[in-house]
Design a protein around this motif. Structure first.
Motif, short mmCIF file in Angstrom:
data_model
loop_
_atom_site.label_atom_id
_atom_site.label_comp_id
_atom_site.label_asym_id
_atom_site.label_seq_id
_atom_site.Cartn_x
_atom_site.Cartn_y
_atom_site.Cartn_z
N PRO A 139 -1.79 -6.11 -9.45
CA PRO A 139 -1.51 -6.71 -8.31
C PRO A 139 -2.50 -5.63 -6.60
N ALA A 140 -2.46 -6.79 -5.15
CA ALA A 140 -3.52 -5.80 -5.00
C ALA A 140 -3.18 -6.14 -3.18
N ASP A 141 -3.00 -5.21 -2.70
CA ASP A 141 -2.62 -5.90 -0.92
C ASP A 141 -3.49 -5.42 -0.88
N VAL A 142 -4.47 -6.07 0.11
CA VAL A 142 -5.80 -5.71 0.64
C VAL A 142 -5.94 -7.27 1.08
N ARG A 143 -6.47 -6.63 2.61
CA ARG A 143 -7.78 -7.96 3.36
C ARG A 143 -9.36 -7.40 3.09
N VAL A 144 -9.77 -8.32 2.52
CA VAL A 144 -11.40 -8.64 2.51
C VAL A 144 -11.41 -9.35 4.04
N ILE A 145 -12.17 -7.72 4.89
CA ILE A 145 -13.28 -8.05 5.64
C ILE A 145 -15.00 -8.37 5.13
#
Length: 319
Positions: free
Chosen positions: A111-117
């Motif tokens: 699982p990964a909780d990242v925002r990708v910009i």
């Protein structure tokens, strides 16, 4: 989660914009991890981002977590997103849509909780049509996109940017740059192909060369000095009137300016139906000043409709 796309020419400050988004969001206390995809060899980009297990690619250490793990809870900024390999694009789409990823050589979804910009200065739509960029990933990123204006589109912001860059120079090096009004005007007329980055580099050079002395037009690089010569005149309403270019053989300036003045006066009188007070208003003159000029050009009030040629002869004899 979530993803966003920043579109802008090189030097418009995509990473600064991405950091601003990060620090203005609830993720601000978590990591901001920046990766320039174009700077990582394509054979290593998947391992760099997603990590790898086991032996990993040649020259890489076994079991490496990768940048997505480093950005957990925060923001992953991917510059030059167009440089991603098709395999890395597929993995990235899965990360954005399902919030899971696998390390290279591994088969356990993490699982990964990242925002990708993501950021690009390439035409991603063109890359999609050429088959180099996944349409579904482009659509996902494009749903939330920010376009960074070029510096030439925001010339009126240049004094503010100069002040901001001076703040940074003072903080980092204890110096700042002062521009004389004419030099500041040249900065606002220049096209800035390198955008904010080019302005920042110029200010660093000038800080070294001039210290606290005001920077004059002559201190600027040749391409900025050339830009300092205006090619148009702007009215208070923002209407642009082209200014003449000096012919190779030169001109008689007094004669030329007389012709321009006469021409504009006659246009103003025609437009106002010959009412001198209104014509003076259009020209930003006092009524008495316009009356003097009309006298100088031999324009008698009742002779307003006389052919231009005879008026010009009168004007030249009036000297």
């Amino acid at each position: 989660g979530g993803a966003a796309l920043i579109i802008g020419e090189p030097g418009t400050g995509a990473e600064v914009a991405a950091r601003n988004v990060h620090y203005a969001s609830p993720r601000r206390g978590r990591p901001f991890v920046a990766v320039s995809c174009g700077a990582v060899p394509s054979a290593l980009i998947e391992g760099e981002l997603f990590g790898h297990e086991g032996a990993g690619p040649a020259g890489a250490s076994p079991d490496r977590p990768g940048r997505i793990a480093a950005a957990e809870g925060g923001t992953l900024f991917l510059d030059e997103i167009d440089a991603l390999t098709p395999a890395a694009q597929a993995r990235l789409l899965r990360l954005i849509e399902e919030r899971v990823y696998e390390r290279v050589g591994g088969d356990r979804p993490r699982p990964a909780d990242v925002r990708v910009i993501a950021a690009t200065h390439r035409d991603l739509e063109g890359e999609v049509q050429a088959g180099r960029f996944r349409a579904d990933l482009y659509e996902r990123l494009r749903a939330s996109s920010i376009r960074l204006p070029t510096l030439r589109e925001r010339a009126e912001d240049i004094p503010l940017l100069v002040a901001e860059l001076n703040g940074r120079l003072r903080q980092e090096r204890g110096v700042s740059v002062r521009f004389a009004p004419a030099a500041m005007e040249a900065l606002q007329r220049y096209a800035w192909p390198g955008n904010v980055r080019e302005l920042a580099q110029l200010m660093e050079q000038l800080a070294r060369a001039k210290g606290e002395e005001p920077v004059e037009v002559d201190d600027l690089p040749a391409e900025l000095r050339a830009a300092g010569v205006p090619t148009e005149y702007r009215t208070a309403e923002g209407v642009a009137m082209p200014l003449p270019a000096l012919p190779a053989g030169g001109i008689n300036l007094k004669d030329y300016l007389g012709n321009v003045e006469y021409n504009l006066i006659m246009q103003a009188l025609t437009r106002t139906g010959g009412v001198v007070a209104h014509a003076a208003q259009l020209l930003g003159l006092r009524r008495t000043t316009l009356v003097e000029k009309l006298h100088k050009y031999g324009v008698r009030r009742e002779a307003r409709s006389a052919p231009a040629e005879s008026r010009r002869k009168q004007a030249s004899s009036a000297g």
